[in-house]
Scaffold this motif. Structure first.
Motif, short mmCIF file in Angstrom:
data_model
loop_
_atom_site.label_atom_id
_atom_site.label_comp_id
_atom_site.label_asym_id
_atom_site.label_seq_id
_atom_site.Cartn_x
_atom_site.Cartn_y
_atom_site.Cartn_z
N SER A 223 -6.87 9.91 -1.37
CA SER A 223 -7.07 10.22 -2.87
C SER A 223 -8.45 10.31 -3.28
O SER A 223 -8.90 10.95 -4.07
CB SER A 223 -6.31 9.14 -3.63
OG SER A 223 -6.79 9.07 -4.99
N THR B 281 -3.83 -0.38 -0.82
CA THR B 281 -4.06 1.10 -1.32
C THR B 281 -3.01 1.46 -2.09
O THR B 281 -2.07 1.11 -2.37
CB THR B 281 -3.77 1.88 0.27
OG1 THR B 281 -2.60 1.59 0.70
CG2 THR B 281 -4.87 1.53 1.20
N GLY B 282 -3.51 2.45 -3.18
CA GLY B 282 -2.59 2.88 -4.03
C GLY B 282 -2.88 2.42 -5.31
O GLY B 282 -2.57 2.91 -6.50
N SER C 67 -7.74 4.83 -1.79
CA SER C 67 -7.08 5.34 -0.72
C SER C 67 -8.05 6.41 -0.05
O SER C 67 -8.86 7.16 -0.85
CB SER C 67 -5.77 5.96 -0.63
OG SER C 67 -5.59 7.42 -1.23
N ARG C 68 -8.06 6.60 1.19
CA ARG C 68 -9.17 7.59 1.67
C ARG C 68 -8.64 9.15 1.27
O ARG C 68 -9.62 9.88 0.98
CB ARG C 68 -9.08 7.48 3.46
CG ARG C 68 -9.91 8.49 3.85
CD ARG C 68 -10.01 7.97 5.50
NE ARG C 68 -10.14 6.75 5.86
CZ ARG C 68 -11.33 5.96 6.03
NH1 ARG C 68 -12.32 6.67 5.93
NH2 ARG C 68 -11.36 4.62 6.54
N GLU D 109 -1.16 5.43 3.97
CA GLU D 109 -2.25 4.45 4.31
C GLU D 109 -1.88 2.87 3.86
O GLU D 109 -2.29 2.29 3.00
CB GLU D 109 -3.68 4.91 3.66
CG GLU D 109 -4.11 6.28 3.94
CD GLU D 109 -5.21 6.59 3.03
OE1 GLU D 109 -6.30 5.80 3.02
OE2 GLU D 109 -5.35 7.68 2.48
N GLY E 221 0.81 -1.08 -0.20
CA GLY E 221 -0.12 0.08 -0.04
C GLY E 221 0.77 1.26 0.02
O GLY E 221 2.15 1.17 -0.31
N THR E 222 0.33 2.31 0.02
CA THR E 222 1.00 3.46 0.29
C THR E 222 1.59 3.86 1.58
O THR E 222 1.04 3.40 2.42
CB THR E 222 -0.16 4.82 0.10
OG1 THR E 222 -1.19 4.90 0.78
CG2 THR E 222 -0.84 4.57 -1.23
#
Length: 534
Positions: free
Chosen positions: A302, A258-259, A299-300, A236, A232-233
């Motif tokens: 983005s 995420t991402g 992601s939250r 996050e 993920g990122t």
């Protein structure tokens, strides 16, 4: 079309599985197979567990996204201050028709969820665990999992565990409603703000989070923060579970790091290559357009940057061959019917908003649109729970996202497309909601008589407001049946006899589609769903 999602839809994974590990082997991981797939889990002291959640930026995956570490510390502090043992609650009450991720986990990997919950309970010194569920299949799975671990609600056990069944309703999954149901009351918000961390189950400090959050905790505790954060990122880390439905070839729950580009996830489910719009975050979420879909990643942050939301992890695209306002109207009726009936914005405002949107869809004109906006603004920040705020967010997003279609309905009476019903809803509830929220009456003011006394706005503020000039502004919408008595009272109380209620023709349920707008008109009204109608 118009079909509810199954309890356990198809499950896919992008990249390496974490939460869904072992799903390729069996339909349900029992305790023995769970330990073979995931390995044993050692207890972690409270402070170390809180640090772990902070290092991986773990937030609640039920919609609000509250930092789990802060919640954990708040419960611990409250328990120490009061000298009582806290309670841990797994919220598996998925009452939203577009969400199935928690149900999938509780049905297919219940022990991963229990691992996280028991880990938190051990760290906090809790001796009570409660799992709240909404569906038969989920209850059967969790009861079997507790039995496999030798857990029950018998007195004398070091850890007492039980399952509580809640109704399959939107408001029943709200944290305070879950606590109220566990305490023996109705599965409805109590009508006042109560922090579970201070006073929850039995009045004790309560750690309550949804199933995916506890499963993420169990994964992170096994592999450590550094390895967890490799996926993920950076902001996050880890994976998320998404429920993809709507205009897709294969409704599914997918685990994705995420991402990952949102468009890739939609393609995986067979969504239209150029969707008319995508509802992000579920029925309390927000719409984004095709351009935003190509910009956003999962992601939250983005999704928020393009006007969307991760919310409860539901992603619902709709295609260009259905009327987006008609699709939103179906959801609006359902949201109105899901009211707890305990406060004015929920009991009265949501039916008024649903009726107002119906009036706009059926050619009510600019006045109907402005009235709907007034009702939507009146819903915000006034409810006893989050349902009115979430519903107001959905209404406001609908009005700002589909400006071309909104202009077509307001100026020309329709957009030329039928409503296909691609957004999943419980069909009987939807029909009942539509019947409850529509009527054939409208409030009319004779402006030659009105003297601006304002008594009408005191009686029915959901439909009538006082403008800065001191005169009333009437919502040009059909009067919901719940407001009929008060609307009649407002008419009788008018000293100037300036008000009346008129009968109007009810909208035809199966009206023929309006002719499509000429292309030139559509260009003049905006170039896409991201533009606002002014």
């Amino acid at each position: 079309m118009n079909a509810p999602l199954p309890d356990v839809p198809e499950v896919r994974v992008v990249g390496l599985p974490q939460l869904t590990q072992g799903f390729d082997l069996v339909e349900r991981l029992d305790l023995g197979l769970h330990l073979k797939v995931h390995g044993p889990l050692e207890p972690i002291a409270g402070e170390l567990l809180a640090r772990l959640t902070e290092e991986i930026s773990l937030r609640g995956r039920g919609g609000a996204g509250f930092p789990f570490g802060r919640k954990l510390r708040a419960v611990a502090a409250s328990a120490i201050r009061r000298g009582v043992r806290p309670v841990v609650v797994v919220n598996g009450s998925e009452g939203e028709p577009a969400c199935r991720k928690d149900t999938v986990l509780l049905n297919r990997s219940p022990h991963l969820v229990l691992d996280g919950a028991l880990l938190a309970a051990e760290a906090l010194g809790a001796r009570t665990l409660v799992v709240a569920v909404t569906r038969d299949s989920t209850e059967i799975s969790i009861r079997a999992a507790l039995a496999e671990r030798g857990l029950s609600d018998r007195r004398g056990q070091r850890m007492r565990a039980r399952v509580v069944r809640t109704p399959e309703r939107m408001v029943s999954g709200e944290a305070s409603a879950v606590v109220r149901a566990i305490n023996g009351g109705p599965a409805l918000p109590p009508g006042r703000r109560v922090r579970a961390a201070e006073s929850g189950v039995g009045g004790a400090p309560t750690l309550l989070s949804n199933a995916e959050t506890f499963a993420q905790l169990a994964v992170a505790a096994r592999i450590g923060a550094r390895r967890y954060s490799r996926t993920g990122t950076a902001a996050e880390p880890g994976t998320v579970l998404l429920t993809i439905s709507g205009a897709v070839a294969r409704p599914m729950v997918v685990e994705v790091p995420t991402g990952v580009p949102l468009r890739y996830v939609l393609q995986l489910a067979g969504a239209p290559p150029a969707p008319e719009g995508v509802l992000t975050g579920g029925y309390h979420g927000e719409w984004i357009g095709s351009a935003a879909v190509h910009e956003a990643v999962v992601s939250r942050d983005s999704l928020a940057s393009v006007g969307g939301s991760l919310g409860a992890g539901a992603i619902l695209p709709i295609g260009p061959d259905t009327c987006p306002l008609g699709e939103a109207l179906r959801v609006a009726h359902w949201l109105a019917a899901e009211s707890a009936g305990q406060c004015g914005p929920c009991r009265l405002g949501l039916p008024a908003a649903a009726g107002g949107l119906a009036d706009v869809v059926n050619g009510g004109g600019p006045t109907a649109l402005e009235a709907l906006r007034e009702v939507t603004r009146a819903l915000k920040g006034r409810g006893a729970c989050k349902h009115p705020d979430g519903s107001a967010r959905f209404f406001a997003s609908t009005l700002s996202a589909f400006t071309d279609d909104l202009a077509a309905h307001v100026l020309y009476g329709g957009c030329g497309r039928e409503t296909q019903g691609v957004l999943p809803l419980p069909l009987p509830d939807h029909r009942d909601a539509a019947e409850l929220t529509q009527s054939s009456e409208r409030i009319v003011i004779d402006w030659t008589r009105c003297q601006g006394h304002g008594l009408c706005a005191d009686v029915v503020p959901e439909l009538i407001r006082i403008n800065p000039d001191g005169y009333p502004s009437v919502a040009d919408v059909v009067v919901p049946v719940q407001l009929r008595g008060r609307a009649q009272r407002a008419v009788r109380r008018c000293p100037a006899l300036a008000m009346r209620i008129e009968q109007t023709d009810p909208p035809e349920p199966d009206r023929a589609p309006r002719p499509a707008l000429p292309a030139a008109h559509r260009r003049e009204l905006g170039s896409g769903p991201q533009h606002g109608l002014r």
